[in-house]
Design an enzyme around this catalytic site. Sequence first.
Site, PDB file in Angstrom:
ATOM      1  N   GLU A 232     125.637  15.295  60.358  1.00 29.35           N
ATOM      2  CA  GLU A 232     126.145  16.517  60.982  1.00 29.35           C
ATOM      3  C   GLU A 232     125.518  17.711  60.255  1.00 29.35           C
ATOM      4  O   GLU A 232     125.593  17.776  59.030  1.00 29.35           O
ATOM      5  CB  GLU A 232     127.658  16.595  60.853  1.00 29.35           C
ATOM      6  CG  GLU A 232     128.413  15.484  61.555  1.00 29.35           C
ATOM      7  CD  GLU A 232     129.902  15.568  61.272  1.00 29.35           C
ATOM      8  OE1 GLU A 232     130.557  16.471  61.835  1.00 29.35           O
ATOM      9  OE2 GLU A 232     130.401  14.763  60.477  1.00 29.35           O
ATOM     10  N   ARG A 447     130.263   2.536  51.551  1.00 32.02           N
ATOM     11  CA  ARG A 447     129.774   3.853  51.154  1.00 32.02           C
ATOM     12  C   ARG A 447     129.644   3.917  49.634  1.00 32.02           C
ATOM     13  O   ARG A 447     130.248   3.136  48.908  1.00 32.02           O
ATOM     14  CB  ARG A 447     130.691   4.968  51.663  1.00 32.02           C
ATOM     15  CG  ARG A 447     132.087   4.966  51.094  1.00 32.02           C
ATOM     16  CD  ARG A 447     132.922   6.072  51.724  1.00 32.02           C
ATOM     17  NE  ARG A 447     132.376   7.375  51.408  1.00 32.02           N
ATOM     18  CZ  ARG A 447     132.653   8.480  52.099  1.00 32.02           C
ATOM     19  NH1 ARG A 447     133.435   8.419  53.150  1.00 32.02           N
ATOM     20  NH2 ARG A 447     132.148   9.636  51.736  1.00 32.02           N
ATOM     21  N   LYS A 457     132.617  18.607  51.838  1.00 36.69           N
ATOM     22  CA  LYS A 457     132.133  19.964  52.122  1.00 36.69           C
ATOM     23  C   LYS A 457     133.205  20.997  51.795  1.00 36.69           C
ATOM     24  O   LYS A 457     132.922  22.041  51.204  1.00 36.69           O
ATOM     25  CB  LYS A 457     131.737  20.054  53.598  1.00 36.69           C
ATOM     26  CG  LYS A 457     130.587  19.136  53.982  1.00 36.69           C
ATOM     27  CD  LYS A 457     130.548  18.890  55.478  1.00 36.69           C
ATOM     28  CE  LYS A 457     129.613  17.731  55.801  1.00 36.69           C
ATOM     29  NZ  LYS A 457     129.778  17.244  57.165  1.00 36.69           N
TER      30      LYS A 457
END
Length: 736
Positions: A232, A447, A457
């Site tokens: 993204e 992950r 973020k």
Amino acid sequence: QARSALGPALDKATGTLLYNTAARLKDPKHLAFLVGYIARREILTDLQLSAALEYVRSHPLEPLDVADFERSCGVGVCITPEQIEEAVEAVISKHRAELLAERYHFNMGLLMGEARNRLQWADGKTIKNEVDLQVLHLLGPKTEADLEKRPKVAKARLAPAEKQKVAVVENGDMGTETQSLLEQLRGEALKFHKPGENYKTEGYVVTPNTMALLKQHLAITGGQVRTRFPPEPNGILHIGHAKAINFNFGYAKANGGVCFLRYDDTNPEKEEEKYFTAIREMVEWLGYQPYAVTHASDYFDQLYTWALELIRRGQAYVCHQKVEEIKGHNPPPSPWRDRPVEESLLLFEDMRKGKFGEGEATLRMKLVMEDGKMDPVAYRVKFTPHHRTGDKWCIYPTYDYTHCLCDSIEHITHSLCTKEFQARRSSYFWLCNALDVYCPVQWEYGRLNLLYTVVSKRKIIRLVETGAVRDWDDPRLFTLTALRRRGFPPEAINNFCARVGVTVAQATMEPHLLEACAREVLNEQAPRAMAVLEPLKVTITNFPAPKELEVLVPNFPADESRGFHKVPFHQTIYIEETDFREEADKGYKRLAPGQPVGLRHAGYVITVQNVIKDVSGRVIELEVTCTKSDVAEKPKAFIHWVSVPLACEVRLYERLFLHKNPEDPSEVPGGFLSDLNPDSLRVVHNALVDSSVHSARPFDKFQFERLGYFSVDPDSEEGKMVFNRTVTLKEDPGKA
């Protein structure tokens, strides 16, 4: 079923075949079919059963071609003892000379394998017995020499260029493994399906159109592996993304395929051009070139057309529940779920024309996801101009709707994503099949997380806003731009991902393991220079020349073939304050009155003659004499120094947070902002570095002898260079 054919008492061999069938068969619709063959004694061996299971897996559509099935499984094939005897005889005759020379040290498995290849459906035990019998007949009984174990022959070591030893971390422990990341990702290593064989994947949904769609897919791709990295563009990539980049681009590269860089730009409110640029820059910095750079927005028209088709097929509807109503695990069903198709088509058109406000209407898909989430949203209203499509759209598709369809459009073969997306696998398959389009396969991997940091973020923005860090590329962070700025080479990050390994389980790693990877690479890449962080002036009173000399310093002392650089050697030099003491303690080996030291690379030993102090009693200068090393007594130590140096600023970094898990309330009750390390940055404003680095550019890397590895910071200006310490020369035992 078997008992109805064979009676109540089943023999052990039949029972074993039945058990293996039930345990290994993924699709139960073929269970009765296979049991029938076992009950009729037409499948008699595990070899035949394995072939049968592979056949039904490879032929998902009904009806099966019975004749082809039986041919593929050896049904009705009768292997006689005479055939086995002849096959073994032929194989032994072929290897007769080697057998007579090596006797019972010969690899008998080779004989069995070749005999099995000649008679595919022969019983393995019968072949082994025949091999043993004929070998005994040829060689006679074993002698004492035959029973002695042969010494193991050491395997030839591969050159580093051929195969570099890569460390692997298992449960936090360091081991060694010879597989590079590409080796871990190559071919059968991951048990992934081959292109076009999507249907062999467990859980993959086969429809009447599947095989035709796969045939078209293969015609387009030529059987090539295709992956994609779909970030993204609303933030900067971090260390976890490095694993995703390596996995997606690496898997394609390892298997002769291609990887797309596709921006998932479906949320125009948070997307900025700087993120697009930074993401591509980081992908290329890690050493990968995208096959194509695409955007989800490239396909907005097609996605909208498919949304209309989904409504027409009764698989989607316009809903007016508020966001708050459909959040959580057990939201109430939508009262609009069964509204007429025509009504949803008109309302969806009204959504597109902007007749609904944000949050007043959504398009939802009719399915229940694996995590129990019901009817995920496909489209929502957002009156925000898009950076690429402008004001054309006021409705934007969601990840759940967009992702699999973009994969389908780009004919992705392996849609690789992290484990948290496993709950969306069923919706991924459902949507492609609901629209009768090519359906890729989603594969999940664990992950990568790092301790002593935050990567979200939202939290990094908070750190920037509060002034805890300067920006997204602050070298104390673990974003990729920050790691580059700090001086971590891309090879070190890729090696770190290889050490973590291609795991399905989530990996949480210590930063010192990444630092170890950096040291390995920088030791080979970073030329040596000398710098002094806390300078102490030293005047050589008997300097051997009327003007400065030039000293040749090897760029890499362990390999002088890699060149030298010149360093000026003058009557005035500077050493580290910590390399001098007025009184030498026991075990102290550096400069002190009565204790000389050598100057690295200069060929001289210096001895203190006079200590000069300021009014407060602080040592500000030493006067020394020098003697050539070849006539002086060998000193206890050699220290680094600079002469006619360049002034520079040096930034020394430590961990940004004090605790391993700053986001864990049980570990840090006050929240991550309360866990900041006050000593995470120390700036040395008046450091000195030798003039050999004068032409260095931002991101150039050096080993400052005895101090660590350093990288030129982009803040550097003419006349004042700035260096970031990447890592120390050795790991701090307290951090391990």
